[in-house]
Scaffold this motif. Sequence first.
Motif, PDB file in Angstrom:
ATOM      1  N   PHE A  26       0.796  -1.232   0.000  1.00 54.06           N
ATOM      2  CA  PHE A  26       0.000   0.000   0.000  1.00 54.06           C
ATOM      3  C   PHE A  26       0.831   1.285   0.000  1.00 54.06           C
ATOM      4  O   PHE A  26       0.259   2.374   0.013  1.00 54.06           O
ATOM      5  CB  PHE A  26      -0.929   0.023   1.221  1.00 54.06           C
ATOM      6  CG  PHE A  26      -1.907  -1.116   1.271  1.00 54.06           C
ATOM      7  CD1 PHE A  26      -3.065  -1.104   0.507  1.00 54.06           C
ATOM      8  CD2 PHE A  26      -1.672  -2.216   2.081  1.00 54.06           C
ATOM      9  CE1 PHE A  26      -3.965  -2.141   0.555  1.00 54.06           C
ATOM     10  CE2 PHE A  26      -2.567  -3.267   2.143  1.00 54.06           C
ATOM     11  CZ  PHE A  26      -3.720  -3.235   1.370  1.00 54.06           C
ATOM     12  N   GLY A  27       2.154   1.161   0.009  1.00 52.26           N
ATOM     13  CA  GLY A  27       2.996   2.355   0.008  1.00 52.26           C
ATOM     14  C   GLY A  27       2.995   3.044   1.366  1.00 52.26           C
ATOM     15  O   GLY A  27       2.346   2.608   2.322  1.00 52.26           O
ATOM     16  N   ILE A  28       3.719   4.162   1.438  1.00 51.54           N
ATOM     17  CA  ILE A  28       3.808   4.877   2.704  1.00 51.54           C
ATOM     18  C   ILE A  28       2.462   5.477   3.113  1.00 51.54           C
ATOM     19  O   ILE A  28       2.144   5.585   4.299  1.00 51.54           O
ATOM     20  CB  ILE A  28       4.898   5.975   2.636  1.00 51.54           C
ATOM     21  CG1 ILE A  28       5.137   6.550   4.031  1.00 51.54           C
ATOM     22  CG2 ILE A  28       4.509   7.069   1.649  1.00 51.54           C
ATOM     23  CD1 ILE A  28       6.348   7.442   4.115  1.00 51.54           C
ATOM     24  N   GLY A  29       1.622   5.823   2.128  1.00 49.86           N
ATOM     25  CA  GLY A  29       0.294   6.335   2.446  1.00 49.86           C
ATOM     26  C   GLY A  29      -0.528   5.299   3.192  1.00 49.86           C
ATOM     27  O   GLY A  29      -1.172   5.598   4.209  1.00 49.86           O
ATOM     28  N   GLY A  30      -0.515   4.054   2.696  1.00 51.71           N
ATOM     29  CA  GLY A  30      -1.248   2.983   3.363  1.00 51.71           C
ATOM     30  C   GLY A  30      -0.699   2.694   4.751  1.00 51.71           C
ATOM     31  O   GLY A  30      -1.460   2.395   5.674  1.00 51.71           O
ATOM     32  N   LEU A  31       0.633   2.798   4.902  1.00 50.04           N
ATOM     33  CA  LEU A  31       1.239   2.560   6.203  1.00 50.04           C
ATOM     34  C   LEU A  31       0.753   3.585   7.230  1.00 50.04           C
ATOM     35  O   LEU A  31       0.375   3.225   8.357  1.00 50.04           O
ATOM     36  CB  LEU A  31       2.761   2.616   6.089  1.00 50.04           C
ATOM     37  CG  LEU A  31       3.539   2.532   7.400  1.00 50.04           C
ATOM     38  CD1 LEU A  31       3.264   1.216   8.109  1.00 50.04           C
ATOM     39  CD2 LEU A  31       5.026   2.712   7.166  1.00 50.04           C
ATOM     40  N   LEU A  32       0.754   4.861   6.849  1.00 53.56           N
ATOM     41  CA  LEU A  32       0.356   5.892   7.800  1.00 53.56           C
ATOM     42  C   LEU A  32      -1.144   5.844   8.088  1.00 53.56           C
ATOM     43  O   LEU A  32      -1.570   6.133   9.210  1.00 53.56           O
ATOM     44  CB  LEU A  32       0.752   7.274   7.275  1.00 53.56           C
ATOM     45  CG  LEU A  32       2.262   7.499   7.058  1.00 53.56           C
ATOM     46  CD1 LEU A  32       2.557   8.982   6.860  1.00 53.56           C
ATOM     47  CD2 LEU A  32       3.080   6.958   8.211  1.00 53.56           C
ATOM     48  N   VAL A  33      -1.946   5.466   7.108  1.00 53.69           N
ATOM     49  CA  VAL A  33      -3.383   5.316   7.360  1.00 53.69           C
ATOM     50  C   VAL A  33      -3.632   4.170   8.347  1.00 53.69           C
ATOM     51  O   VAL A  33      -4.448   4.287   9.267  1.00 53.69           O
ATOM     52  CB  VAL A  33      -4.151   5.065   6.048  1.00 53.69           C
ATOM     53  CG1 VAL A  33      -5.603   4.687   6.341  1.00 53.69           C
ATOM     54  CG2 VAL A  33      -4.120   6.302   5.161  1.00 53.69           C
ATOM     55  N   ALA A  75       1.324   2.363  -3.224  1.00 53.44           N
ATOM     56  CA  ALA A  75       2.362   1.560  -3.865  1.00 53.44           C
ATOM     57  C   ALA A  75       2.602   1.984  -5.313  1.00 53.44           C
ATOM     58  O   ALA A  75       3.704   1.808  -5.847  1.00 53.44           O
ATOM     59  CB  ALA A  75       1.988   0.085  -3.808  1.00 53.44           C
ATOM     60  N   ASP A  76       1.587   2.580  -5.982  1.00 53.56           N
ATOM     61  CA  ASP A  76       1.733   2.983  -7.384  1.00 53.56           C
ATOM     62  C   ASP A  76       2.260   4.406  -7.537  1.00 53.56           C
ATOM     63  O   ASP A  76       2.394   4.913  -8.658  1.00 53.56           O
ATOM     64  CB  ASP A  76       0.396   2.848  -8.111  1.00 53.56           C
ATOM     65  CG  ASP A  76      -0.705   3.705  -7.469  1.00 53.56           C
ATOM     66  OD1 ASP A  76      -0.419   4.378  -6.450  1.00 53.56           O
ATOM     67  OD2 ASP A  76      -1.837   3.688  -7.988  1.00 53.56           O
ATOM     68  N   GLY A  77       2.556   5.074  -6.418  1.00 51.78           N
ATOM     69  CA  GLY A  77       3.120   6.420  -6.486  1.00 51.78           C
ATOM     70  C   GLY A  77       2.101   7.542  -6.506  1.00 51.78           C
ATOM     71  O   GLY A  77       2.477   8.712  -6.408  1.00 51.78           O
ATOM     72  N   THR A  78       0.815   7.232  -6.608  1.00 50.47           N
ATOM     73  CA  THR A  78      -0.230   8.262  -6.589  1.00 50.47           C
ATOM     74  C   THR A  78      -0.873   8.295  -5.200  1.00 50.47           C
ATOM     75  O   THR A  78      -0.805   7.313  -4.466  1.00 50.47           O
ATOM     76  CB  THR A  78      -1.311   7.956  -7.642  1.00 50.47           C
ATOM     77  OG1 THR A  78      -1.911   6.682  -7.347  1.00 50.47           O
ATOM     78  CG2 THR A  78      -0.697   7.890  -9.034  1.00 50.47           C
ATOM     79  N   PRO A  79      -1.489   9.431  -4.835  1.00 48.68           N
ATOM     80  CA  PRO A  79      -2.126   9.517  -3.512  1.00 48.68           C
ATOM     81  C   PRO A  79      -3.083   8.358  -3.287  1.00 48.68           C
ATOM     82  O   PRO A  79      -3.907   8.043  -4.144  1.00 48.68           O
ATOM     83  CB  PRO A  79      -2.859  10.857  -3.565  1.00 48.68           C
ATOM     84  CG  PRO A  79      -2.055  11.674  -4.525  1.00 48.68           C
ATOM     85  CD  PRO A  79      -1.585  10.708  -5.578  1.00 48.68           C
TER      86      PRO A  79
END
Length: 563
Positions: free
Chosen positions: A89-96, A256-260
């Motif tokens: 999920f990328g860093i966004g998913g981690l922080l969520v 993970a795809d680089g978009t918000p």
Amino acid sequence: MFSALTKSLASKTTFSEIQTNVLAGLTVGVIALPLSMALAIASGVPPQHGLYTAIVAGIIIAIGGGSKVNVSGPTAAFVVVLLPIVHQFGIGGLLVSGFMAGIILIMMGLGKFGKLIEIVPYPVIIGFTAGIGVVIGTIQIKDFLGLDIESLDGDYLEKLILIVNSLPSIDWQELLIGGLTIVTLLLWPRIRSKIPGHLIALLLGSVTAWLLSYFSQDFSIATIGSRFHYEINGITGNGIPAILPSFEWPWNLPGADGTPIGLSFELIKLLLPSAITIAILGSLESLLCAVVADGMTGKKHNSNDELIGQGIGNLIAPLFGGIPATAAIARTAASIKAGSTSPLASVVHGLFILGSILALTPLLAYIPMASMAALLLVVAWNMSEPKHFIRTIKIAPRDDVIVLILCFLLTVLFDMTVAVAVGIGLASMLFIRRSITITNTTKIEKNHASYGEMPDSIAIYDINGSLFFGSAQKALQAISTVTPNLRVVILDMTEVNMLDMSAIVTMESIKESLAKQHIYLIISNLHERMAAKLRRAGISDKPDEIQFSGTVAEAVVMANKML
């Protein structure tokens, strides 16, 4: 909530105590600075996010928690949970997911789950921590040996196979710096210096790498500056940006795809298992740390307030780029040994890291990745606690050994979500089974000295233990088997300390079965609280079926009158 801070403010604090806490905070800040970066890197995110965690979560949890001396920040326990989230999920998913875990922790604290978390079985904790240590150590082999591996994806066995197949690509330069760092880490404690060993080890590794690269153009190794890059407001740079943590909704950060990644109900459903795992693991680590700290200080923490404080910290930290945090045992112990007695030490530790971001980022960029990997290898070894693991296998009962090994294997081969669920579930089942074995029903001999000689038409059963869904059927089934001449059954429930709905239903069934056979039932010396439960269920005094008595001797008199 805020009980640690309230108690500290209520007590009379001298200038000397303030000075001691400030020095303790600076000491643990020196320890936390490289560890925070290393653990962020191990979790799959740039090192500055580990520093942001130590600053924001470290200060907020110290103020809002229930332990005066706990020091919170990124910890090794979270690595195996966070790394798969970052990959998917990328860093966004981690922080969520960290934000969601904060909400869960607050709910656990408000629901008074603190004491419940503290009784998680020892084999479960050792199995988790040992498995986490093995996974962290395995992941660090890539940077320690300088292996030619683009990324370590897949499950544990796939990572292990990839590492083994890549061993021919060992880089002697990376191994030299990593080896120098790890040898320093292992030998430094013998010097008995107050300077933290990992600070000396990283400094020696960084200086050696810089000197070798300065005098030889052929010497080149990966560093924080060469591995990590940032772009802020159109300005690009290497290493760690020299800026303070800034507010940003975590769902605006890239997936993970680089978009918000955005915020949706579907995303919340996908991240909920990970958030629950983070919350459970964070509560275990924090309360275990608080118990250790209580033993070192002689003080007592408030477990529910500590969960609320951890929840607030994990709720706010993601808004400033922080990854999930929990109390760290090693940093807390170091703080206590340095003289910490109040949350001030943890606040100063966070402020020290904040100042380091502004003043030391150019120097931090020179730290070799091999040195960071060496540091984490030592952390992983200490966390796995091999002596305790082996000792438990040698001396623990077979059931506990099974739980230990299962939790260990599930953590290593699958993930912490599965390990937490199965480990705690299995431990609960074993607890229920043990509770069943200690709940029993004994038939009293008819010539018992306390009651005199009784006719064969009267039977007394002594019930001991808790009657709940697991034990009620076993404990009461003997009563269902009656002899032809039996006319009165007396249940001595003096030692019964719990009665749940399953036991009530079983009691109803026994009462009805005995009534059909024209056998009287007398329940003796049942605690009023549990007797009230039976009455609410309709099991009350009926002269032709069932009666209650205060003592067994009284019940025997009643039985003889019935006959």
